[in-house]
Design a protein around this motif. Sequence first.
Motif, short mmCIF file in Angstrom:
data_model
loop_
_atom_site.label_atom_id
_atom_site.label_comp_id
_atom_site.label_asym_id
_atom_site.label_seq_id
_atom_site.Cartn_x
_atom_site.Cartn_y
_atom_site.Cartn_z
N PRO A 1 10.25 9.04 -3.44
CA PRO A 1 9.82 9.55 -4.74
C PRO A 1 8.79 10.67 -4.61
CG PRO A 1 9.87 7.17 -4.76
CD PRO A 1 10.11 7.58 -3.34
N SER B 1 11.01 -0.99 0.05
CA SER B 1 9.90 -0.02 -0.02
C SER B 1 10.22 1.18 0.87
CB SER B 1 8.61 -0.69 0.44
OG SER B 1 7.60 0.29 0.63
N GLY C 1 8.14 3.14 2.11
CA GLY C 1 7.12 3.25 3.14
C GLY C 1 6.19 4.44 2.99
N GLN C 2 6.37 5.20 1.93
CA GLN C 2 5.59 6.42 1.79
C GLN C 2 4.11 6.15 1.51
OE1 GLN C 2 5.94 10.60 -0.74
NE2 GLN C 2 7.11 8.87 -1.41
N ARG D 1 3.89 -0.26 0.90
CA ARG D 1 4.45 -0.60 2.22
C ARG D 1 3.77 -1.85 2.78
NH1 ARG D 1 2.97 3.74 4.73
NH2 ARG D 1 1.12 2.79 5.62
N ILE E 1 2.71 4.98 -5.55
CA ILE E 1 3.20 6.25 -6.11
C ILE E 1 4.24 6.02 -7.20
CG2 ILE E 1 4.61 8.29 -5.56
CD1 ILE E 1 3.18 8.46 -2.89
N CYS E 2 5.16 5.09 -6.98
CA CYS E 2 6.27 4.96 -7.94
C CYS E 2 6.37 3.55 -8.49
CB CYS E 2 7.58 5.40 -7.29
SG CYS E 2 8.39 4.13 -6.31
FE1 SF4 Z 1 7.75 4.37 -1.65
FE2 SF4 Z 1 5.26 4.21 -2.59
FE3 SF4 Z 1 7.39 4.03 -4.25
FE4 SF4 Z 1 6.79 2.05 -2.55
S1 SF4 Z 1 5.55 2.78 -4.30
S2 SF4 Z 1 8.81 2.88 -2.92
S3 SF4 Z 1 6.09 3.20 -0.73
S4 SF4 Z 1 6.75 5.81 -3.07
#
Ligand code: SF4
Length: 531
Positions: A315, A468, A470-471, A476, A508-509
Amino acid sequence: LCDGLAPRADLLIEHLHRLNDTEGALRKGQLAALAEHLRLSQVEVFEVASFYHHFQIVDDDAAVPRTTVRVCTSLSCSMAGASSLLHGLQAKLAGDASVQVIEAPCIGQCHQAPAACVGQHQVPQASVACVTDLLARGETAPRVLVPSDADSDYTQLRRLLGGALTPDQVLAELKASQLRGLGGAGFPSWRKWETVRAQPGRKAMVVNIDEGEVGTFKDWQVLTTTPHRVLEGLLIAALTVGAEDVWLYLRDEYHDGRVILTQAIEALKQRLPAWQHKYPGWTWPAIELRRGAGAYVCGEESALIESVEGKRGMPRLKPPIVAVNGVFGRPTLAHNLETLWWLPEILDKGGAWLAGQGRRGRSGLRRFSVSGRVNRPGVYLAPAGITLNELVAEYAGGLPAGHTLKAYLPGGASGGILPAALADVPLDFDTLAEHGAFVGSMAVVVLSQHDSVRDAALNLMRFFEHESCGQCTPCRAGTVQSVQLMTEPTWDTERLAELSQVMRDASICGLGQAAPNPFDSVLRFFPEEVQ
Ligand code: SF4
């Protein structure tokens, strides 16, 4: 192996599918050769290939099983005996080097649980006997399903093309219908259209058919029964906002859906020259189908766009929103498949007709995927604002004998878990917030007194851990730690509450932000199960 596929970086995932389908895995030497072919660095190819769950990277000389059997172990399948199916198959096929049996997250067949996939052949109500039978017969190709609308005459599209309707009128009907995005977010559709339409430059559209939310299979049903109606809606939307390029992004588990959609697009393309001749002056969009590769996170629109561009499905940070800066930097109209399906209906019956549907002051019709402890699991089109009790009694045939309602998921893995005491609240966007839940893509899973809610929550958290991207660290590491804590006989509720806060605040998402919902629901409504 790459014959017929342009050597373009954005087609990397399509190239990988070509190799993976043929070889059963991705050999390292082939990836290096592909990098050269596409003028990419090897690391770019390897990072994409290793991101998606449906790709398996192996050494050049590794023996690769010819067929992979995926057994869904997500919630509805798990409740229907997926674990014994998985272990039964692994034991039965242990000595057969031509087959590997692996666990898979939700494959979108929750109404036919337990479900499995033999190669590309989806198997409803799977058993050890029927899977081994399919393997013995070599039936690994997608099932052949026949849609009901192959003779569609695209009436509403032709009204637009012929001038009986103007793009402004289409937009006005859309506004009057109060249609909301049906992929889960529920954002008013007309607002997206207005934003994209007002942007300068070349515009694009992406159609999200990546439904991966645990318990959701409505888009699969819509796609496999009425693909032409979806394409009609797609063209109406693209012509109204002026999108010149359209990508349909289909989840990889829907092999049967891919066959149907490919045929429908081909049939449509054959009709286009006649329409272009009859209705000159329109700029027709180029339509391309993209195949996902096993990544739930690609249901998030900006992750989907990254994947369309041939990258890892991670994302993006927002702003900018995709309506302003989306696929290849263009203003992009991103819609779920079902949202488009509604357009011909709205233009036929009028926006006010759809807005006038609903119960308890809610507006519209909703397609619920219902699974778990009900007599008739399936997809049901029901009024917005219906309650769980009504949905189960009026549509899904009630609970099986010997079962009483204990809890339910109103919106798949992300939407929380509600107790039977809340089975009379209206189900719709924004109606469940005070209970820490939401309907999302309307995936309803029913649990009875024979089910453990804590086990269900752990199953869902394992799904988030697996999916996930992992970003970001809160998601993560938070999903991994949550699974560890939830596996303990007694939950460390303070630590879980802390994790929940961090994941909600700093992910993030939506995946990371909603991942704590299952354990938060247990702590709120079923504390006796974890203390
Ligand atoms: Fe990836 Fe962060 Fe969204 Fe989890 S919350 S899926 S690590 S961008």
